[in-house]
Design an enzyme around this catalytic site. Structure first.
Site, short mmCIF file in Angstrom:
data_model
loop_
_atom_site.label_atom_id
_atom_site.label_comp_id
_atom_site.label_asym_id
_atom_site.label_seq_id
_atom_site.Cartn_x
_atom_site.Cartn_y
_atom_site.Cartn_z
N SER A 109 33.93 48.69 40.04
CA SER A 109 34.93 47.83 39.40
C SER A 109 34.94 48.07 37.90
O SER A 109 33.88 48.26 37.29
CB SER A 109 34.58 46.36 39.68
OG SER A 109 35.33 45.51 38.84
N GLN A 130 37.75 51.69 40.23
CA GLN A 130 38.78 50.68 40.44
C GLN A 130 39.09 49.97 39.15
O GLN A 130 38.20 49.50 38.46
CB GLN A 130 38.32 49.65 41.49
CG GLN A 130 39.27 48.48 41.70
CD GLN A 130 38.99 47.29 40.78
OE1 GLN A 130 37.83 46.97 40.52
NE2 GLN A 130 40.03 46.65 40.28
N ARG A 167 39.10 28.73 42.96
CA ARG A 167 37.82 28.84 43.68
C ARG A 167 37.06 27.53 43.47
O ARG A 167 36.44 27.31 42.43
CB ARG A 167 37.01 30.01 43.14
CG ARG A 167 37.80 31.31 43.05
CD ARG A 167 37.33 32.32 44.06
NE ARG A 167 38.14 33.53 43.90
CZ ARG A 167 37.77 34.59 43.17
NH1 ARG A 167 36.60 34.59 42.56
NH2 ARG A 167 38.56 35.63 43.07
N LYS A 256 44.94 48.96 45.81
CA LYS A 256 44.15 48.00 46.60
C LYS A 256 44.82 46.63 46.54
O LYS A 256 45.09 46.13 45.44
CB LYS A 256 42.72 47.93 46.05
CG LYS A 256 41.85 46.86 46.72
CD LYS A 256 40.40 46.99 46.26
CE LYS A 256 39.49 45.95 46.87
NZ LYS A 256 39.58 44.64 46.26
N HIS A 280 41.57 40.72 49.43
CA HIS A 280 40.55 40.40 48.42
C HIS A 280 39.45 39.52 49.01
O HIS A 280 38.88 38.65 48.34
CB HIS A 280 41.21 39.71 47.21
CG HIS A 280 40.57 40.04 45.91
ND1 HIS A 280 41.08 40.94 45.02
CD2 HIS A 280 39.45 39.56 45.31
CE1 HIS A 280 40.32 41.01 43.93
NE2 HIS A 280 39.31 40.18 44.09
N ARG A 283 39.80 35.72 48.59
CA ARG A 283 39.46 35.11 47.29
C ARG A 283 40.67 34.89 46.41
O ARG A 283 40.54 34.37 45.31
CB ARG A 283 38.44 36.01 46.56
CG ARG A 283 37.12 36.10 47.27
CD ARG A 283 36.27 37.25 46.75
NE ARG A 283 35.72 37.04 45.42
CZ ARG A 283 34.60 36.38 45.17
NH1 ARG A 283 33.93 35.82 46.14
NH2 ARG A 283 34.14 36.26 43.92
N SER A 312 38.04 43.55 53.71
CA SER A 312 38.09 42.08 53.86
C SER A 312 37.58 41.63 55.22
O SER A 312 38.24 41.80 56.24
CB SER A 312 39.51 41.52 53.64
OG SER A 312 39.93 41.75 52.30
N GLY A 313 36.38 41.12 55.21
CA GLY A 313 35.78 40.51 56.40
C GLY A 313 35.06 41.47 57.32
O GLY A 313 34.65 41.08 58.41
N ARG A 315 32.12 43.12 58.89
CA ARG A 315 30.70 42.75 58.96
C ARG A 315 29.93 43.45 60.09
O ARG A 315 28.72 43.32 60.17
CB ARG A 315 30.54 41.23 59.17
CG ARG A 315 31.10 40.38 58.05
CD ARG A 315 30.29 40.52 56.76
NE ARG A 315 30.83 39.70 55.70
CZ ARG A 315 31.80 40.08 54.85
NH1 ARG A 315 32.33 41.30 54.95
NH2 ARG A 315 32.23 39.27 53.92
C1 FNR Z 1 35.32 40.99 44.44
N1 FNR Z 1 36.46 41.78 44.66
C2 FNR Z 1 36.96 42.56 43.65
N2 FNR Z 1 38.00 43.42 43.89
C3 FNR Z 1 38.46 44.24 42.94
O1 FNR Z 1 39.38 45.02 43.19
N3 FNR Z 1 37.88 44.23 41.69
C4 FNR Z 1 36.87 43.40 41.37
O2 FNR Z 1 36.37 43.43 40.24
C5 FNR Z 1 36.39 42.51 42.36
N4 FNR Z 1 35.38 41.64 42.09
C6 FNR Z 1 34.80 40.91 43.13
C7 FNR Z 1 33.66 40.14 42.89
C8 FNR Z 1 33.03 39.50 43.94
C9 FNR Z 1 31.79 38.68 43.67
C10 FNR Z 1 33.54 39.61 45.25
C11 FNR Z 1 32.85 38.96 46.43
C12 FNR Z 1 34.68 40.34 45.49
C13 FNR Z 1 37.02 41.92 46.03
C14 FNR Z 1 36.31 43.02 46.78
O3 FNR Z 1 36.60 44.28 46.25
C15 FNR Z 1 36.73 43.05 48.25
O4 FNR Z 1 38.12 43.11 48.33
C16 FNR Z 1 36.23 41.86 49.05
O5 FNR Z 1 34.90 41.53 48.71
C17 FNR Z 1 36.34 42.20 50.51
O6 FNR Z 1 35.95 41.19 51.32
P1 FNR Z 1 34.47 41.07 51.94
O7 FNR Z 1 34.04 42.41 52.42
O8 FNR Z 1 33.61 40.54 50.85
O9 FNR Z 1 34.70 40.08 53.04
#
Ligand code: FNR
Length: 398
Positions: A109, A130, A167, A256, A280, A283, A312-313, A315
């Site tokens: 990131s 990214q 959040r 993305k 995401h 989130r 996303s999701g 596991r």
């Molecule tokens: C993220 N995500 C995220 N995405 C992105 O494009 N840039 C970012 O800086 C971040 N930062 C970020 C911080 C934290 C703490 C989390 C948990 C997530 C989203 C991340 O890339 C991804 O899309 C999700 O985490 C996917 O879902 P799962 O695998 O966590 O369920």
């Protein structure tokens, strides 16, 4: 429990929960609003069944995949996550090293703590960069130039954060940006002394190194985070930004966060090479569909022209296999890697990747499919796909 005893990704989450202060665990674990999007992400996988075939020789299984001209050991990778240094100092470098050793991609990131240039030294073949577009065009252009200068191979533009989301766990816990220790946070954190000691030993709030050059060399970590907060999110970002980056970036470029097949089609038209189909991790827009739900329609729109990666999701190894049957070349995941690094540093991330590798291998054998790349919708028993109406896919191709 020792990280090696984690037998699945949920175990790693449990370990991280014990080792992190609540404010930190909740920041990683939580989603937007009522966290329905997070739940929807998990439910989407359980709606599909894999239909096994038997009496086929599966004594040798293949799960290597080729993405953008490079072969990886597994169809998995680590999603980009900002501020990871808060969970463990050098978390970005540790994730990059674990991805390198497992031969899978690590999406760094731009909101990382380690500098892009330093992470590239650790894993030059495995880091994809990214970035979000910011409110400042010069900085956007400079980030792309920096990626070119340090020979990043794949660029990923995230587009699903037009504004910050709601959040509620963070609000209740008092998580503010930039992160600052308040007495209540300190009190709770004392129950997790190893985390507190590491935090203090490394000087408290970690620097967002990528942004330091734009804030001046004497800027403190909180000044840099403040600057980042003025540059992102950038609600004015549009397709024009994508066109400019496409013109400046010579290599493979992904977007993305797109979920609509028409957006996917537009991206392909502009010469974008792939998508990370993602909500995401639930989130951002809590009412958004699960990314897996949208994958078949996106695959129908652009699957012949773009690499699709599902996020996303994810596991379980079976999730990766299901996503492949629905049109994704590979999957990436965010929280599990962060839980791994929080619970056990680089070996924790390595363990997460190993668990996923082993699960994919076992599922392939159970299904009677010797090569991950042979998977298709024929291997699925699924409910009927809900279509957008009208579904303009045919019209798009016309
Ligand atoms: C993220 N995500 C995220 N995405 C992105 O494009 N840039 C970012 O800086 C971040 N930062 C970020 C911080 C934290 C703490 C989390 C948990 C997530 C989203 C991340 O890339 C991804 O899309 C999700 O985490 C996917 O879902 P799962 O695998 O966590 O369920």
């Amino acid at each position: 429990m020792n990280i090696q005893k984690a037998i699945n990704l949920e175990d790693m989450r449990t370990l991280a929960r014990r080792r992190l202060p609540r404010i930190a665990f909740d920041f990683i674990d939580g989603g937007a609003d009522d966290e329905r999007g997070m739940q929807r992400n998990r439910d989407a996988f359980s709606r599909h069944c894999l239909l096994p075939r038997y009496l086929r020789d599966v004594s040798k299984r293949i799960q290597t995949v080729s993405l953008f001209g490079r072969s990886y050991a597994s169809p998995i990778g680590i999603s980009p996550t900002g501020l990871a240094g808060l969970w463990r100092p050098d978390a970005d470098l540790m994730q990059a090293a674990a991805a390198r050793d497992a031969n899978v991609p690590f999406l760094l990131s731009s909101a990382s703590n380690a500098a892009l240039e330093d992470v590239m030294k650790v894993a030059p073949e495995h880091v994809w960069f990214q970035m979000y577009c910011t409110t400042n065009e010069q900085i956007n252009a400079d980030l792309v130039q920096r990626a070119i200068a340090c020979q990043v191979k794949v660029l990923v533009i995230s587009v699903d954060v037009p504004v910050n989301s709601n959040r509620e766990r963070n609000k209740r816990n008092g998580f503010a940006r930039p992160f600052r220790m308040t007495p209540a946070i300190v009190l709770e954190a004392l129950g997790h002394p190893a985390w507190v000691l590491r935090y203090l030993r490394t000087g408290g709030v970690p620097m967002m190194q990528n942004w330091k050059p734009y804030a001046g060399q004497n800027a403190a970590a909180t000044d840099v985070a403040d600057l980042y907060g003025t540059l992102t999110p950038a609600p004015m970002v549009s397709w024009e930004h994508i066109k400019r980056i496409r013109a400046a970036w010579p290599g493979p470029m992904l977007i993305k966060g797109l979920l609509h097949p028409e957006d996917a089609f537009e991206a392909a038209r502009l010469g974008v090479n792939g998508l990370v189909v993602s909500n995401h991790g639930g989130r951002q827009l809590d009412a958004a569909p699960a990314s897996l739900e949208m994958l078949p329609m996106i695959a129908a729109a652009v699957g012949d022209r773009m690499e699709l990666i599902l996020d996303s999701g994810v596991r379980r190894g079976s999730d990766v296999v299901i996503a492949r049957c629905l049109g994704a070349r590979a999957c990436i995941f965010g929280r599990p890697s962060l839980f791994g690094v929080a619970a056990g540093g680089q070996p924790g991330v390595a363990r997460v990747l190993q668990i996923m590798h082993n699960e994919i291998d076992m599922v392939l054998a159970q299904m009677g499919c010797a090569d991950f790349n042979d998977l298709s919708a024929d291997w699925l028993r699924s409910p009927p796909v809900h279509r957008l109406h009208p579904t303009p896919i045919q019209a798009l191709h016309a």
